[in-house]
Scaffold this active site. Structure first.
Site, PDB file in Angstrom:
ATOM      1  N   ALA A 129      -8.470  -8.825  -7.839  1.00  0.00           N
ATOM      2  CA  ALA A 129     -10.089  -9.230  -7.297  1.00  0.00           C
ATOM      3  C   ALA A 129     -10.410  -9.969  -7.983  1.00  0.00           C
ATOM      4  CB  ALA A 129     -10.804  -8.692  -6.390  1.00  0.00           C
ATOM      5  N   ASN A 136      -7.051   0.603  28.690  1.00  0.00           N
ATOM      6  CA  ASN A 136      -8.524   0.788  28.663  1.00  0.00           C
ATOM      7  C   ASN A 136      -9.230   1.186  27.896  1.00  0.00           C
ATOM      8  OD1 ASN A 136      -7.960   1.754  32.339  1.00  0.00           O
ATOM      9  ND2 ASN A 136      -6.929   3.687  30.887  1.00  0.00           N
ATOM     10  N   ASN A 169     -15.128   0.089  -6.306  1.00  0.00           N
ATOM     11  CA  ASN A 169     -15.810   1.376  -5.795  1.00  0.00           C
ATOM     12  C   ASN A 169     -16.791   1.832  -7.122  1.00  0.00           C
ATOM     13  OD1 ASN A 169     -15.079   0.419  -3.392  1.00  0.00           O
ATOM     14  ND2 ASN A 169     -14.642   2.714  -2.912  1.00  0.00           N
ATOM     15  N   HIS A 185      -3.331   5.618   3.487  1.00  0.00           N
ATOM     16  CA  HIS A 185      -4.448   4.414   3.399  1.00  0.00           C
ATOM     17  C   HIS A 185      -4.091   3.239   3.945  1.00  0.00           C
ATOM     18  CE1 HIS A 185      -5.645   1.678   0.240  1.00  0.00           C
ATOM     19  NE2 HIS A 185      -7.026   2.494   0.506  1.00  0.00           N
ATOM     20  N   ASP A 232       1.376  -1.546   0.037  1.00  0.00           N
ATOM     21  CA  ASP A 232      -0.441   0.126  -0.073  1.00  0.00           C
ATOM     22  C   ASP A 232       0.517   1.070   0.664  1.00  0.00           C
ATOM     23  OD1 ASP A 232      -2.419   2.151   0.766  1.00  0.00           O
ATOM     24  OD2 ASP A 232      -3.534   0.053   0.838  1.00  0.00           O
ATOM     25  N   VAL A 249      -8.281 -15.542  -6.163  1.00  0.00           N
ATOM     26  CA  VAL A 249      -7.638 -14.376  -5.288  1.00  0.00           C
ATOM     27  C   VAL A 249      -9.713 -14.430  -4.309  1.00  0.00           C
ATOM     28  CG1 VAL A 249      -7.989 -11.962  -4.808  1.00  0.00           C
ATOM     29  CG2 VAL A 249      -6.171 -13.288  -6.210  1.00  0.00           C
ATOM     30  N   ASP A 283      -1.303   2.913  17.982  1.00  0.00           N
ATOM     31  CA  ASP A 283      -2.086   2.038  18.494  1.00  0.00           C
ATOM     32  C   ASP A 283      -2.249   0.489  17.369  1.00  0.00           C
ATOM     33  OD1 ASP A 283      -4.020   3.310  19.657  1.00  0.00           O
ATOM     34  OD2 ASP A 283      -5.652   3.490  18.296  1.00  0.00           O
ATOM     35  N   SER A 325     -11.952  -0.966  -0.144  1.00  0.00           N
ATOM     36  CA  SER A 325     -10.465  -0.772   0.532  1.00  0.00           C
ATOM     37  C   SER A 325     -10.923  -1.369   1.570  1.00  0.00           C
ATOM     38  CB  SER A 325     -10.133   0.190   0.966  1.00  0.00           C
ATOM     39  OG  SER A 325      -9.310   0.661  -0.660  1.00  0.00           O
TER      40      SER A 325
END
Length: 377
Positions: A194, A106, A183, A91, A57, A199, A65, A246
């Site tokens: 795809a 937390n 999209n 992205h 990417d 795949v 995180d 995505s």
């Protein structure tokens, strides 16, 4: 934000403005897809331990995180720092976060579908630029050489002989390859890679479990996952909100990581079979061009009695283990109610936290025809 002072402040204790909520305070609650997919129940079974997911990417930034799960990768194209761990676009960091963000203490920050999986970052797409199919091919070749378990491709683009060969090599190496279907309106049909046989082609649904208007459809669609208003990690320790296949692709890659963690000896083809055989059927009965085999069901994929490929019906039986509740094994909530049968990019909206505020960045993350971002405040 409006703050109110005390009506009788003391001289020693002047009124203090209420602290502004940080993105980390807000993002977990905004991650509606975690509740929809019953991630808490799934994490009682597996969290992605021992699994590595390659993310070719725009690179992956060192987000708080995600930092513990980020391996040293590679820059396929010039412009990074050499190891894939820089992102000037957001992205790639967002996709990695959806797969494997571990959040903060937390229950703060973003949480990924497989928070103990490792991410192999690969920088092969320039910020706000077009992707080269041969650069993606080189990324996949590198991922194969590193013996990854899953490759998550959140983009569509042109085809090349080298890319065809690279994907074929990945599939032959027992790697699960997951890719975005594409999209609308940019993509009228399922895009490449795809559309390549073998795949996992991923479409999208909205918060009601309905086919997302942005998600392309076609006979190649295998499964769908949440794709609308999806919150994840971004650059500079911030967070973003994306809409598109995505995001649903990264979520499915995380689901595959959970399965590979729970069943480490299962071949890639059977991992995919578990995803499709336990998906929650939507639309017309059986596989269809909008939903494929249905919405992924994390708990069922990890616990259901799924006959191996080639044996009997593709229908999965409910799990025999009584530990998950009946609600858990029923799969994601759907617009058709609990009677749904269990069996079986790319435009991106980015919401980046900046100084307590949020800036909306609407952009098209593709390997071709990528327009400049439009920013509104």
């Amino acid at each position: 934000m409006t703050t109110m002072a005390s009506t009788q402040p003391s001289a020693a204790s002047p009124p203090q403005a209420a602290p502004k909520p940080s993105g980390a305070d807000r993002v977990r609650n905004d991650q509606w897809h975690l509740r929809y997919l019953k991630v808490t129940a799934a994490h009682q079974i597996a969290k992605g331990e021992g699994v590595t997911v390659a993310v070719p990417d725009t690179g992956v930034g060192l987000h708080p995180d995600l930092r513990e799960n980020l391996l040293v990768g590679i820059d396929i194209i010039p412009g990074g720092i050499g190891d894939g761990r820089q992102d000037r676009d957001s992205h790639g960091t967002g996709m990695a976060g959806l797969i494997a963000a571990h959040g903060q203490s937390n229950n703060l920050g973003a949480l990924g579908i497989a928070p103990k999986a490792k991410i192999l970052p690969i920088f092969d797409t320039p910020p706000q630029g077009n992707g080269d199919p041969d650069a993606l091919a080189q990324s996949i070749e590198y991922a194969v050489s590193r013996s990854v378990d899953i490759i998550s491709i959140s983009s569509v683009g042109s085809r090349s002989a080298r890319l065809d060969q690279a994907i074929g090599a990945a599939l032959a190496s027992d790697i699960v390859v997951v890719a975005a279907a594409g999209n609308r309106p940019e993509d009228a049909s399922v895009g490449y890679p795809a559309s390549k046989d073998g795949v996992v082609a991923v479409g999208g649904v909205d918060q009601l479990g309905r086919h997302a208007a942005i998600s392309t459809a076609g006979p190649e669609i295998d499964v769908v996952a949440p794709a609308v208003d999806i919150y994840s990690t971004s650059i500079d320790g911030k967070y973003r909100k994306g809409t598109g296949t995505s995001d649903s692709t990264a979520i499915v890659a995380g689901a595959a990581a959970l399965i590979r963690s729970k069943y480490p000896d299962l071949p890639a083809s059977e991992v995919v079979h578990r995803l499709t055989a336990t998906a929650v059927d939507k639309g017309p009965p059986g596989r269809d061009d909008q939903y494929g085999y249905g919405v992924i069901d994390l708990v069922a994929a990890l616990t259901a009695d799924v006959p191996p490929l080639g044996f009997g019906s593709a229908t999965a039986s409910p799990p025999a283990d009584p530990a998950p509740t009946a609600t858990d094994v029923a799969g994601p909530s759907t617009d058709e109610g609990d009677a749904a049968t269990i069996r079986g990019l790319v435009t991106l909206g980015v919401l980046v936290a900046a100084g307590g505020g949020w800036a909306l960045v609407a952009r098209n993350r593709r390997r071709s025809d990528d327009p400049p971002p439009r920013i509104s405040r």
